[in-house]
Design an enzyme around this catalytic site. Structure first.
Site, PDB file in Angstrom:
ATOM      1  N   GLU A 149     -38.177 -56.198  34.015  1.00 31.68           N
ATOM      2  CA  GLU A 149     -39.537 -56.241  34.554  1.00 31.68           C
ATOM      3  C   GLU A 149     -40.480 -55.462  33.642  1.00 31.68           C
ATOM      4  OE1 GLU A 149     -39.571 -54.947  38.625  1.00 31.68           O
ATOM      5  OE2 GLU A 149     -38.162 -56.479  39.271  1.00 31.68           O
TER       6      GLU A 149
ATOM      7  N   ILE B  69     -34.820 -53.877  57.061  1.00 30.42           N
ATOM      8  CA  ILE B  69     -35.577 -55.031  56.579  1.00 30.42           C
ATOM      9  C   ILE B  69     -34.960 -56.326  57.076  1.00 30.42           C
ATOM     10  CG2 ILE B  69     -36.294 -56.303  54.520  1.00 30.42           C
ATOM     11  CD1 ILE B  69     -36.551 -53.634  53.073  1.00 30.42           C
TER      12      ILE B  69
ATOM     13  N   ALA C 282     -35.280 -57.988  47.345  1.00 30.19           N
ATOM     14  CA  ALA C 282     -34.605 -56.693  47.451  1.00 30.19           C
ATOM     15  C   ALA C 282     -34.434 -56.050  46.085  1.00 30.19           C
ATOM     16  CB  ALA C 282     -33.253 -56.881  48.156  1.00 30.19           C
ATOM     17  N   ARG C 283     -33.273 -56.239  45.466  1.00 28.44           N
ATOM     18  CA  ARG C 283     -32.968 -55.650  44.167  1.00 28.44           C
ATOM     19  C   ARG C 283     -32.427 -56.717  43.233  1.00 28.44           C
ATOM     20  NH1 ARG C 283     -34.856 -50.354  43.363  1.00 28.44           N
ATOM     21  NH2 ARG C 283     -34.608 -49.158  45.291  1.00 28.44           N
TER      22      ARG C 283
ATOM     23  N   HIS D 232     -42.755 -58.371  41.638  1.00 24.15           N
ATOM     24  CA  HIS D 232     -42.315 -57.197  42.389  1.00 24.15           C
ATOM     25  C   HIS D 232     -43.423 -56.684  43.312  1.00 24.15           C
ATOM     26  CE1 HIS D 232     -38.990 -53.944  42.110  1.00 24.15           C
ATOM     27  NE2 HIS D 232     -39.503 -53.972  43.325  1.00 24.15           N
TER      28      HIS D 232
ATOM     29  N   ASP E  24     -38.730 -62.008  43.715  1.00 20.79           N
ATOM     30  CA  ASP E  24     -39.753 -60.980  43.504  1.00 20.79           C
ATOM     31  C   ASP E  24     -39.239 -59.860  42.615  1.00 20.79           C
ATOM     32  OD1 ASP E  24     -42.371 -59.804  44.129  1.00 20.79           O
ATOM     33  OD2 ASP E  24     -41.232 -58.303  45.254  1.00 20.79           O
TER      34      ASP E  24
END
Length: 352
Positions: free
Chosen positions: A294, A185, A264-265, A313, A289
């Site tokens: 979440e 990525i 990413a995370r 996300h 994101d």
């Protein structure tokens, strides 16, 4: 000749329709595709809880549906997305020879149980890499140029053309972009940014310097990247060494005009520290994101800030994610069907 049974475990991400629409890809292997639906929950909260439970307690903590246990008994190949494949599933699959995961992580599979049966577990690395790279660049521009922010004000009946970051809301040309993590990525993000005329830096301790430079980036220590970059985007893999690698100390090194992007995370970032530096305007802004919780709670302080772009996300979500995921894992499946070595085996097995 009897057909090989390939059993797919469908869920909200890769649906039964996604799988059946791509079942034709298996015809040349004399394979019969069957699908079992896995219930991860009806709401975003329930699905997030299912995934988090697996990450914390392992796939054995999830109750297995009787239908999955029944259908796996005569399957040679089991392919899942987020659905849990615990020891009970692997032991029920008496003819099981291969397990596939349609994502880059395999934490939802009991790899130890699979190894004990010498069953390879393969994954689909990079299945959403292009989508996430596209989205990352979009988030960079959206936050710096106030695209989402101005849309919200215009939709609300206002006509605002100046925001708090206006003094440093520049175009990308001539700016420095720091990419933390230069895997698939990170490299795709770099490739998309080259035409903008930016200077690319990266912190990637596990990749040869020559390969980084071939991609148009300059390898530098993390501290230097943070000090000089106008944009910092993180694409490292989450593990014990990278958990909360972006904390108060790291954000303090960034320019007060710099933007931070995370597609990413959430675990890579100390979210409390990031919220504080944004609230105090110690960095220019952020585009996020992924979040520690979440869906993000209604009272989360991030929602009150005027210098952050938030999305739920979505970076890896496209209408063709099902096809892309199956296409990636099919490269290894083609090797399996033709008796060749597979590239993406994630557990310890012999003879493969």
């Amino acid at each position: 000749m009897d057909k090989i049974k390939v059993l797919f475990a469908a869920d909200f991400s890769i649906t039964k329709k996604d799988i059946l629409d791509n079942a034709y890809l298996f015809e040349k292997y004399n394979a019969q595709v069957e699908v079992v639906d896995i219930d991860l929950g009806n709401t975003e909260e329930e699905r997030a809880a299912y995934i988090l439970k697996i990450e914390k307690e392992g796939p054995g903590s999830i109750h297995t549906s009787p239908e999955l246990l029944d259908k796996v008994r005569d399957a040679e190949i089991l392919i899942t997305d987020f659905g849990a494949v615990g020891r009970d599933v692997i032991e029920a699959g008496i003819h099981l020879k291969l397990i596939g995961v349609l994502r880059s992580g395999v934490e939802n599979v009991d790899t130890q149980a699979a190894s004990e049966r010498n069953i390879p577990v393969i994954n689909a690395p990079g299945r959403v890499a292009a989508a996430v790279a596209d989205y990352t660049v979009g988030m960079m521009i959206a936050e710096a140029r106030n695209i989402c922010r101005s849309s919200l004000t215009a939709n609300g009946g206002a006509w605002k053309i100046r925001f708090s970051n206006f003094p440093y809301s520049h175009n990308l040309e001539g700016k420095t972009v720091g990419i933390i993590g230069f895997g698939a990525i990170g490299q795709m993000v770099a490739a998309r940014l080259v035409p903008f005329g930016v200077k690319l830096l990266t912190y990637e301790p596990y990749l040869p310097v020559e390969k980084i430079r071939e991609a148009g980036a300059q390898p530098v220590p993390l501290e230097e990247l943070l000090r000089v970059s106008d944009y910092v985007t993180i694409h490292a893999r989450l593990c014990r060494d990278t958990e909360k690698m972006m904390g108060r100390e790291q954000f303090a090194l960034m320019k007060p005009t710099a933007f931070f992007i995370n597609t990413a995370r959430a675990g890579l970032v100390d979210e409390v520290a990031l919220t504080e530096v944004l609230a105090e305007h110690k960095i220019g802004g952020a585009a996020l994101d992924v979040f520690a919780r979440e869906p993000i709670s209604a009272d989360d302080p991030l929602l009150k800030l005027d210098n952050v772009t938030l999305t739920p996300h979505l970076a890896g979500t496209t209408s063709n994610v099902g096809h892309n995921s199956i296409a990636v894992i099919l490269k290894d499946l083609d090797c399996y069907f033709n008796g060749k070595p597979m590239r993406n085996i994630k557990n310890k097995v012999t003879g493969w």
